[in-house]
Design a protein around this motif. Structure first.
Motif, PDB file in Angstrom:
ATOM      1  N   VAL A   1      22.849  14.989 -10.088  1.00  0.00           N
ATOM      2  CA  VAL A   1      23.691  14.998 -11.139  1.00  0.00           C
ATOM      3  C   VAL A   1      24.386  16.170 -11.638  1.00  0.00           C
ATOM      4  O   VAL A   1      23.622  17.199 -11.471  1.00  0.00           O
ATOM      5  CB  VAL A   1      22.874  14.705 -12.410  1.00  0.00           C
ATOM      6  N   THR A   2      25.539  16.316 -11.568  1.00  0.00           N
ATOM      7  CA  THR A   2      26.102  17.564 -11.802  1.00  0.00           C
ATOM      8  C   THR A   2      27.071  17.660 -13.004  1.00  0.00           C
ATOM      9  O   THR A   2      27.790  16.454 -13.262  1.00  0.00           O
ATOM     10  CB  THR A   2      27.231  17.921 -10.411  1.00  0.00           C
ATOM     11  N   SER A   3      27.326  18.559 -13.935  1.00  0.00           N
ATOM     12  CA  SER A   3      28.197  18.626 -14.953  1.00  0.00           C
ATOM     13  C   SER A   3      29.472  19.556 -14.548  1.00  0.00           C
ATOM     14  O   SER A   3      29.193  20.342 -13.585  1.00  0.00           O
ATOM     15  CB  SER A   3      27.583  19.008 -16.100  1.00  0.00           C
TER      16      SER A   3
ATOM     17  N   ILE B   1      12.403  14.751 -11.944  1.00  0.00           N
ATOM     18  CA  ILE B   1      13.197  15.482 -11.607  1.00  0.00           C
ATOM     19  C   ILE B   1      12.936  16.364 -10.610  1.00  0.00           C
ATOM     20  O   ILE B   1      11.646  16.936 -10.623  1.00  0.00           O
ATOM     21  CB  ILE B   1      13.783  16.588 -12.924  1.00  0.00           C
ATOM     22  N   LYS B   2      13.507  16.623  -9.633  1.00  0.00           N
ATOM     23  CA  LYS B   2      13.054  17.351  -8.165  1.00  0.00           C
ATOM     24  C   LYS B   2      13.348  18.942  -7.995  1.00  0.00           C
ATOM     25  O   LYS B   2      12.669  19.671  -7.662  1.00  0.00           O
ATOM     26  CB  LYS B   2      13.818  16.531  -6.952  1.00  0.00           C
ATOM     27  N   ASP B   3      14.808  18.910  -8.587  1.00  0.00           N
ATOM     28  CA  ASP B   3      15.178  20.268  -8.571  1.00  0.00           C
ATOM     29  C   ASP B   3      16.324  20.515  -9.373  1.00  0.00           C
ATOM     30  O   ASP B   3      17.052  19.687  -9.706  1.00  0.00           O
ATOM     31  CB  ASP B   3      15.979  20.483  -6.891  1.00  0.00           C
ATOM     32  N   VAL B   4      16.381  22.000  -9.977  1.00  0.00           N
ATOM     33  CA  VAL B   4      17.575  22.385 -11.014  1.00  0.00           C
ATOM     34  C   VAL B   4      18.218  23.343 -10.093  1.00  0.00           C
ATOM     35  O   VAL B   4      17.638  24.541  -9.895  1.00  0.00           O
ATOM     36  CB  VAL B   4      17.063  22.627 -12.189  1.00  0.00           C
ATOM     37  N   GLN B   5      19.703  23.423  -9.878  1.00  0.00           N
ATOM     38  CA  GLN B   5      20.408  24.404  -9.425  1.00  0.00           C
ATOM     39  C   GLN B   5      21.361  24.801 -10.467  1.00  0.00           C
ATOM     40  O   GLN B   5      22.274  24.075 -10.888  1.00  0.00           O
ATOM     41  CB  GLN B   5      21.189  24.173  -8.231  1.00  0.00           C
ATOM     42  N   LYS B   6      21.448  26.044 -10.740  1.00  0.00           N
ATOM     43  CA  LYS B   6      22.253  26.524 -11.737  1.00  0.00           C
ATOM     44  C   LYS B   6      23.459  27.164 -10.913  1.00  0.00           C
ATOM     45  O   LYS B   6      23.221  27.772 -10.120  1.00  0.00           O
ATOM     46  CB  LYS B   6      21.694  27.328 -12.903  1.00  0.00           C
ATOM     47  N   THR B   7      24.749  26.595 -11.190  1.00  0.00           N
ATOM     48  CA  THR B   7      25.908  27.236 -10.376  1.00  0.00           C
ATOM     49  C   THR B   7      26.691  28.191 -11.085  1.00  0.00           C
ATOM     50  O   THR B   7      26.283  28.599 -12.524  1.00  0.00           O
ATOM     51  CB  THR B   7      26.658  26.112  -9.820  1.00  0.00           C
ATOM     52  N   LYS B   8      27.866  28.514 -10.759  1.00  0.00           N
ATOM     53  CA  LYS B   8      28.696  29.709 -11.583  1.00  0.00           C
ATOM     54  C   LYS B   8      28.973  29.280 -12.942  1.00  0.00           C
ATOM     55  O   LYS B   8      29.016  30.313 -13.677  1.00  0.00           O
ATOM     56  CB  LYS B   8      29.992  29.658 -10.368  1.00  0.00           C
ATOM     57  N   GLU B   9      29.162  28.209 -13.253  1.00  0.00           N
ATOM     58  CA  GLU B   9      29.697  27.569 -14.439  1.00  0.00           C
ATOM     59  C   GLU B   9      28.753  28.085 -15.512  1.00  0.00           C
ATOM     60  O   GLU B   9      28.810  28.334 -16.650  1.00  0.00           O
ATOM     61  CB  GLU B   9      30.347  26.146 -14.402  1.00  0.00           C
ATOM     62  N   TYR B  10      27.428  27.850 -15.160  1.00  0.00           N
ATOM     63  CA  TYR B  10      26.111  27.983 -15.772  1.00  0.00           C
ATOM     64  C   TYR B  10      25.994  29.261 -16.623  1.00  0.00           C
ATOM     65  O   TYR B  10      25.978  29.728 -17.554  1.00  0.00           O
ATOM     66  CB  TYR B  10      24.961  27.466 -15.089  1.00  0.00           C
TER      67      TYR B  10
ATOM     68  N   SER C   1      28.900  22.862 -12.883  1.00  0.00           N
ATOM     69  CA  SER C   1      27.990  23.683 -13.496  1.00  0.00           C
ATOM     70  C   SER C   1      26.633  23.370 -13.031  1.00  0.00           C
ATOM     71  O   SER C   1      26.511  23.401 -11.841  1.00  0.00           O
ATOM     72  CB  SER C   1      27.902  23.180 -14.855  1.00  0.00           C
ATOM     73  N   THR C   2      25.736  23.142 -13.493  1.00  0.00           N
ATOM     74  CA  THR C   2      24.340  22.761 -13.256  1.00  0.00           C
ATOM     75  C   THR C   2      24.381  21.599 -12.263  1.00  0.00           C
ATOM     76  O   THR C   2      24.781  20.517 -12.553  1.00  0.00           O
ATOM     77  CB  THR C   2      23.356  22.723 -14.335  1.00  0.00           C
ATOM     78  N   CYS C   3      23.334  21.402 -11.419  1.00  0.00           N
ATOM     79  CA  CYS C   3      23.097  20.464 -10.481  1.00  0.00           C
ATOM     80  C   CYS C   3      21.620  20.071 -10.526  1.00  0.00           C
ATOM     81  O   CYS C   3      21.047  20.953 -10.219  1.00  0.00           O
ATOM     82  CB  CYS C   3      23.599  20.693  -9.013  1.00  0.00           C
ATOM     83  N   ILE C   4      21.407  19.093 -10.866  1.00  0.00           N
ATOM     84  CA  ILE C   4      19.960  18.652 -11.189  1.00  0.00           C
ATOM     85  C   ILE C   4      19.719  17.357 -10.029  1.00  0.00           C
ATOM     86  O   ILE C   4      20.553  16.563 -10.148  1.00  0.00           O
ATOM     87  CB  ILE C   4      19.861  17.949 -12.466  1.00  0.00           C
ATOM     88  N   THR C   5      18.627  17.497  -9.248  1.00  0.00           N
ATOM     89  CA  THR C   5      18.603  16.693  -8.296  1.00  0.00           C
ATOM     90  C   THR C   5      17.245  15.560  -8.785  1.00  0.00           C
ATOM     91  O   THR C   5      16.182  16.255  -9.068  1.00  0.00           O
ATOM     92  CB  THR C   5      17.953  17.187  -6.803  1.00  0.00           C
TER      93      THR C   5
END
Lengths: 67, 134
Positions: free
Chosen positions: A19-21, A43-52, B2-6
């Motif tokens: 799931v990505t916002s 939930i298995k993993d949370v990755q914060k990307t640039k926009e975060y 933005s955030t990517c949640i698996t």
């Protein structure tokens, strides 16, 4: 008019869900999509990307303050 | 982006999650989408040759039987007669993907998203996009 954002869900052939916002800056992105993700499954993993790490839209911030 | 949640697959063999409430109907919908036959409360032979009762007996396009048993914790497990059958294992993968998709669509509707767009990608993934105004 408010701010538009997208929630993009991608399901792989094994059934794993990503799931990505898009369009939500700052930590608000997690607070928006995490409750939704918890409804899908563990939930298995949370990755914060640039926009975060970008600052929240000032207009949004001011709107919240006025409330 | 933005955030990517698996999120782990909601229906998996190792980390089963409760198949309660609407879970079973989401599962059977997914099975029907694949044009597999399914019947409730049947018996089948497992990989040890024993006859076992299953809550859902699925027959894939190759005629192979796949059982779904909801255990005492409310979690779903897959049962196969031949655990090495490539086609049966592939069917389970497809069932899992369909269940995940139906689960996602259901939950999105529950929280109020209305304009839900979905598409099948060339890499086999299913993509669902929703928009919201704030």
């Amino acid at each position: 008019m408010g701010v538009k954002y997208q929630v993009i869900v991608e399901i792989d052939p094994e059934g794993e869900i990503k799931v990505t916002s898009k369009g939500i800056k700052g930590s608000k992105c997690i607070s928006e999509i995490k409750p939704l993700c918890e409804r899908f499954g563990p939930i298995k993993d949370v990755q914060k990307t640039k926009e975060y790490y970008e600052k929240e839209d000032l207009k949004q911030k001011n709107k919240q303050k006025i409330k | 982006m933005s955030t990517c949640i698996t999120v782990s697959p909601p229906l998996s063999g190792a980390d089963c999650v409760p198949l309660i409430g609407v879970g079973m109907s989401l599962l059977t919908s997914g099975i029907c989408e694949l044009n597999y036959a399914c019947e409730l409360n049947q018996q089948m032979k497992n990989c040890e040759g024993k006859i076992v009762a299953v809550d859902l007996l699925i027959k894939n396009l190759q005629g192979e039987q796949i059982g779904v048993k909801v255990n005492k914790n409310g979690n779903a497990e897959f049962i196969l007669e031949d655990v090495k059958s490539v086609s049966a294992l592939e069917s389970i993968k497809q069932i899992r993907q369909r269940y995940s998709k139906n689960k996602v669509l259901y939950e999105l509707q529950q929280v109020g998203y209305k304009n839900i767009k979905q598409e099948k990608l060339s890499n086999g993934n299913i993509r669902i996009v929703v928009e919201k105004w704030e």
